[in-house]
Design a protein around this motif. Structure first.
Motif, mmCIF file in Angstrom:
data_model
loop_
_atom_site.group_PDB
_atom_site.id
_atom_site.type_symbol
_atom_site.label_atom_id
_atom_site.label_comp_id
_atom_site.label_asym_id
_atom_site.label_seq_id
_atom_site.Cartn_x
_atom_site.Cartn_y
_atom_site.Cartn_z
ATOM 1 N N SER A 15 54.072 39.852 39.685
ATOM 2 C CA SER A 15 54.752 39.938 40.982
ATOM 3 C C SER A 15 54.561 41.280 41.673
ATOM 4 C CB SER A 15 56.249 39.651 40.814
ATOM 5 O OG SER A 15 56.910 40.732 40.161
ATOM 6 N N VAL A 16 54.237 42.344 40.912
ATOM 7 C CA VAL A 16 54.032 43.655 41.547
ATOM 8 C C VAL A 16 52.577 43.850 41.994
ATOM 9 C CG1 VAL A 16 55.916 44.716 40.251
ATOM 10 C CG2 VAL A 16 53.583 44.867 39.347
ATOM 11 N N GLY A 17 51.780 42.787 41.885
ATOM 12 C CA GLY A 17 50.386 42.866 42.344
ATOM 13 C C GLY A 17 49.433 43.473 41.336
ATOM 14 N N ALA A 18 49.794 43.425 40.045
ATOM 15 C CA ALA A 18 48.971 44.074 39.030
ATOM 16 C C ALA A 18 47.605 43.425 38.879
ATOM 17 C CB ALA A 18 49.704 44.069 37.687
ATOM 18 N N VAL A 19 47.536 42.093 39.031
ATOM 19 C CA VAL A 19 46.279 41.389 38.748
ATOM 20 C C VAL A 19 45.144 41.879 39.637
ATOM 21 C CG1 VAL A 19 45.114 39.155 38.859
ATOM 22 C CG2 VAL A 19 47.358 39.332 37.784
ATOM 23 N N SER A 20 45.324 41.846 40.948
ATOM 24 C CA SER A 20 44.243 42.253 41.844
ATOM 25 C C SER A 20 43.892 43.729 41.677
ATOM 26 C CB SER A 20 44.627 41.969 43.298
ATOM 27 O OG SER A 20 45.802 42.686 43.656
ATOM 28 N N GLN A 21 44.903 44.558 41.442
ATOM 29 C CA GLN A 21 44.645 45.997 41.275
ATOM 30 C C GLN A 21 43.845 46.270 40.010
ATOM 31 O OE1 GLN A 21 48.049 48.662 42.245
ATOM 32 N NE2 GLN A 21 49.149 46.795 42.781
ATOM 33 N N LEU A 22 44.146 45.558 38.931
ATOM 34 C CA LEU A 22 43.421 45.762 37.677
ATOM 35 C C LEU A 22 42.006 45.189 37.759
ATOM 36 C CD1 LEU A 22 46.246 44.996 35.071
ATOM 37 C CD2 LEU A 22 45.343 47.230 35.724
ATOM 38 N N VAL A 23 41.843 44.056 38.416
ATOM 39 C CA VAL A 23 40.512 43.460 38.565
ATOM 40 C C VAL A 23 39.592 44.411 39.324
ATOM 41 C CG1 VAL A 23 39.207 41.622 39.715
ATOM 42 C CG2 VAL A 23 41.244 41.065 38.371
ATOM 43 N N LEU A 38 37.952 47.178 37.157
ATOM 44 C CA LEU A 38 37.050 46.835 36.057
ATOM 45 C C LEU A 38 35.686 47.524 36.111
ATOM 46 C CD1 LEU A 38 37.817 43.010 35.621
ATOM 47 C CD2 LEU A 38 38.537 44.898 34.145
ATOM 48 N N PRO A 39 34.999 47.596 37.259
ATOM 49 C CA PRO A 39 33.664 48.217 37.256
ATOM 50 C C PRO A 39 33.676 49.724 37.027
ATOM 51 C CG PRO A 39 33.984 46.795 39.197
ATOM 52 C CD PRO A 39 35.332 47.012 38.578
ATOM 53 N N HIS A 40 34.826 50.352 37.096
ATOM 54 C CA HIS A 40 34.882 51.817 37.078
ATOM 55 C C HIS A 40 35.454 52.392 35.766
ATOM 56 C CE1 HIS A 40 34.158 51.253 41.340
ATOM 57 N NE2 HIS A 40 35.267 50.534 41.430
ATOM 58 N N LEU A 41 35.740 51.548 34.782
ATOM 59 C CA LEU A 41 36.432 52.000 33.574
ATOM 60 C C LEU A 41 35.465 52.276 32.427
ATOM 61 C CD1 LEU A 41 39.393 49.435 33.638
ATOM 62 C CD2 LEU A 41 39.491 51.845 34.305
ATOM 63 N N ASN A 42 35.856 53.209 31.558
ATOM 64 C CA ASN A 42 35.088 53.427 30.334
ATOM 65 C C ASN A 42 35.369 52.276 29.358
ATOM 66 O OD1 ASN A 42 37.438 53.984 28.660
ATOM 67 N ND2 ASN A 42 37.501 56.030 29.525
ATOM 68 N N ILE A 84 49.936 32.617 31.834
ATOM 69 C CA ILE A 84 51.068 32.088 32.586
ATOM 70 C C ILE A 84 50.553 31.577 33.937
ATOM 71 C CG2 ILE A 84 52.742 33.595 31.443
ATOM 72 C CD1 ILE A 84 52.780 35.316 33.988
ATOM 73 N N PRO A 85 51.170 30.538 34.496
ATOM 74 C CA PRO A 85 50.663 29.950 35.738
ATOM 75 C C PRO A 85 50.517 30.954 36.882
ATOM 76 C CG PRO A 85 52.335 28.533 34.759
ATOM 77 C CD PRO A 85 52.327 29.795 33.963
ATOM 78 N N GLU A 86 51.479 31.877 37.019
ATOM 79 C CA GLU A 86 51.409 32.854 38.114
ATOM 80 C C GLU A 86 50.193 33.764 37.954
ATOM 81 O OE1 GLU A 86 53.948 32.211 35.986
ATOM 82 O OE2 GLU A 86 55.782 33.178 36.729
ATOM 83 N N GLY A 87 49.932 34.159 36.708
ATOM 84 C CA GLY A 87 48.783 35.027 36.440
ATOM 85 C C GLY A 87 47.470 34.311 36.659
ATOM 86 N N GLN A 88 47.404 33.041 36.234
ATOM 87 C CA GLN A 88 46.194 32.247 36.418
ATOM 88 C C GLN A 88 45.870 32.099 37.902
ATOM 89 O OE1 GLN A 88 46.558 28.294 34.776
ATOM 90 N NE2 GLN A 88 44.340 28.110 34.434
ATOM 91 N N LYS A 89 46.899 31.822 38.707
ATOM 92 C CA LYS A 89 46.693 31.658 40.146
ATOM 93 C C LYS A 89 46.287 32.982 40.799
ATOM 94 C CE LYS A 89 48.834 29.851 44.358
ATOM 95 N NZ LYS A 89 48.371 30.969 45.185
ATOM 96 N N ALA A 90 46.917 34.091 40.368
ATOM 97 C CA ALA A 90 46.584 35.400 40.929
ATOM 98 C C ALA A 90 45.131 35.767 40.628
ATOM 99 C CB ALA A 90 47.533 36.460 40.383
ATOM 100 N N LEU A 91 44.653 35.429 39.447
ATOM 101 C CA LEU A 91 43.254 35.687 39.091
ATOM 102 C C LEU A 91 42.317 34.847 39.953
ATOM 103 C CD1 LEU A 91 43.614 35.875 35.215
ATOM 104 C CD2 LEU A 91 42.656 37.686 36.651
ATOM 105 N N LYS A 92 42.669 33.581 40.186
ATOM 106 C CA LYS A 92 41.834 32.716 41.021
ATOM 107 C C LYS A 92 41.779 33.225 42.461
ATOM 108 C CE LYS A 92 43.310 29.029 43.071
ATOM 109 N NZ LYS A 92 42.752 29.160 44.451
ATOM 110 N N ASP A 93 42.916 33.710 42.950
ATOM 111 C CA ASP A 93 42.991 34.145 44.344
ATOM 112 C C ASP A 93 42.303 35.485 44.601
ATOM 113 O OD1 ASP A 93 44.390 31.860 44.907
ATOM 114 O OD2 ASP A 93 46.372 32.799 44.862
ATOM 115 N N CYS A 94 42.044 36.240 43.544
ATOM 116 C CA CYS A 94 41.376 37.541 43.699
ATOM 117 C C CYS A 94 39.863 37.331 43.792
ATOM 118 C CB CYS A 94 41.716 38.457 42.530
ATOM 119 S SG CYS A 94 40.909 40.063 42.607
ATOM 120 N N GLN A 95 39.253 37.744 44.899
ATOM 121 C CA GLN A 95 37.837 37.490 45.146
ATOM 122 C C GLN A 95 36.910 38.178 44.139
ATOM 123 O OE1 GLN A 95 37.026 38.602 49.195
ATOM 124 N NE2 GLN A 95 38.052 36.794 50.067
ATOM 125 N N GLN A 96 37.374 39.273 43.517
ATOM 126 C CA GLN A 96 36.516 40.028 42.603
ATOM 127 C C GLN A 96 36.621 39.574 41.152
ATOM 128 O OE1 GLN A 96 34.206 42.249 43.616
ATOM 129 N NE2 GLN A 96 34.850 41.562 45.650
#
Length: 449
Positions: free
Chosen positions: A314-322, A325-329, A346-358
């Motif tokens: 709910s705090v928007g962690a999924v899109s921010q973490l995705v 990804l390209p910049h991490l060690n 969890i359903p909310e996380g699955q949907k947030a991952l799908k909705d994130c274009q990256q």
């Protein structure tokens, strides 16, 4: 035994620059060993008969050890030096192992040995012992001095107020950070309870940041940790995580991790919107890699509590973490993928991952490129997204080269569960294609770029 030649006269033990050391007195004169008034350091060392190996093991790594004290084979200080007929000196165990392997040459010079006898180098042993004794006794005295000072600062802290309290906390923080020997002293002097009592709803950040920096360096018992789990104390730490310096913010993550290690720790202590926002701010700050690592470590621990996962999404962690990804060690990448993998359950996380274009492009690029663990997490994330919306997501994943990468994984020697997940994902990806068209998508021409 080889036919031995007549040995040349053995060279004297030479130092860099051509100086010769024949005894302890010469070593002091040449500056290899430091002299003290009345020979105090050497006299003390001789009087205590300190064990050489014990001194070497207990001393912190030293950068100024004379090269002649180091065994050329192991590159460690010698405790039983012996000399070959070539004049080269080695640790006894190392050179005997070399000889037992059938070598008939000197390891350093590769000269053929005309005699395989090893001779104890007592002069060098005496010098090594004197040198390490000097530093051991000096370090021991420094440790006693800082331990005494730590006890004094804890006593001062009991009576200090205002700015004097802040200064005392700063000094104690510096002592326990720089000198591990002071940590036990601080604890035995009552420092843990005293510093813990300073944390509360009305504590200033100046006091709180130093107090947290002290506590994360001390060995706290379960009772002390339970006392620190009070809501008012945790709330102060969360505030400092959001507003403190980078050092304070990192210490706050260590502090909460320390509390989470307790069996009685409840997820309600980390079910805080402000805490999660503070952690995301920390992991997105590319100026401080240590902060990214610390923040991800704590976020991964929090994510292991299933009750908190919805709040994390709910705090928007999924899109921010995705996007990170390209910049991490590799280590930070593995932690981030594990977090996203957990959230995909969890359903909310699955949907947030799908909705994130990256999500799909970044996850596909990770496959077979970093580690098997990263590949496993990336597969789980891709499976969660493609199984949720196969008609929308599977073609995009295939265009990014997923099918070819899945074939590579299935043909590799990885874990059977990873191969099974790859096969399931490949089946989902093939639904929207004819057989010939899908086979063309599995070619490796664009797979690894």
């Amino acid at each position: 035994m080889p036919q031995y030649r007549q040995p040349p006269p053995p060279p004297p033990w030479a130092l860099e620059g051509g100086g010769q050391v024949l005894d302890v007195e010469t070593a002091v004169k040449d500056g290899i060993l430091g002299a003290t008034a009345g020979g105090g350091a050497l006299a003390g060392a001789a009087g205590e008969k300190l064990e050489l190996k014990k001194m070497i093991d207990e001393l912190d790594p030293l950068d100024d050890i004379p090269a002649v004290f180091i065994c050329p084979i192991s590159l460690d200080p010698m405790t039983d030096p012996v000399t070959l007929c070539t004049g080269q000196t080695y640790e006894r165990g190392n050179i005997l192992k070399w000889l037992s392997m059938g070598h008939l040459t000197c390891p350093t010079t590769m000269q053929e040995l005309w005699d395989d006898t090893v001779t104890p180098n007592r002069t060098l042993l005496q010098l090594i012992h004197a040198w390490f004794s000097q530093r051991y006794l000096r370090a021991k005295k420094r440790a006693e001095d800082v331990q005494g000072r730590a006890a004094e600062v804890v006593d001062t802290l009991r009576k200090a107020k205002g700015q004097a309290r802040v200064q005392a906390l700063k000094e104690l923080h510096q002592l326990v950070t720089a000198h591990p020997s002071t940590r036990k002293t601080a604890a035995e002097s009552g420092g843990i309870g005293l510093v813990s009592s300073l944390l509360g709803p009305f504590t200033s950040h100046a006091v709180g940041s130093e107090a947290i920096g002290i506590l994360v360096n001390l060995d706290l018992c379960s009772d002390s940790k339970a006392n620190l789990m009070q809501p008012a104390k945790v709330s102060l730490v969360v505030d400092m995580l959001n507003e403190g310096t980078i050092e304070t913010r990192i210490n706050c993550t260590k502090f909460i991790e320390m509390l989470m290690e307790e069996k009685d720790f409840g997820s309600e202590n980390v079910s805080s919107f402000s805490l999660l926002v503070g952690l995301l701010k920390l992991v997105k700050d590319k100026r401080h890699p240590n902060g990214i690592s610390a923040g991800l470590g704590l976020l991964r621990m929090i994510c292991s509590h299933k009750q908190v996962r919805s709040l994390i999404v709910s705090v928007g962690a999924v899109s921010q973490l995705v996007e990170l990804l390209p910049h991490l060690n590799p280590d930070s990448l593995e932690a981030t993928l594990q977090i996203l993998d957990d959230l995909s359950l969890i359903p909310e996380g699955q949907k947030a991952l799908k909705d994130c274009q990256q999500t799909i492009p970044n996850a596909v690029r990770i496959l077979v490129r970093v580690s098997e663990t990263c590949t496993q997490h990336a597969l789980s994330i891709l499976w969660a997204v493609c199984s949720l919306a196969p008609e929308e997501c599977a073609p995009l994943a295939v265009e990014m080269g997923l099918a070819a990468r899945l074939l590579l994984i299935m043909q590799s020697g990885c874990d059977p569960t990873v191969k099974q997940r790859s096969a399931e994902l490949l089946k989902i990806c093939s639904v929207n294609y004819s057989e010939s068209h899908f086979i063309s998508k599995c070619k490796l021409t664009r797979t690894i770029q």
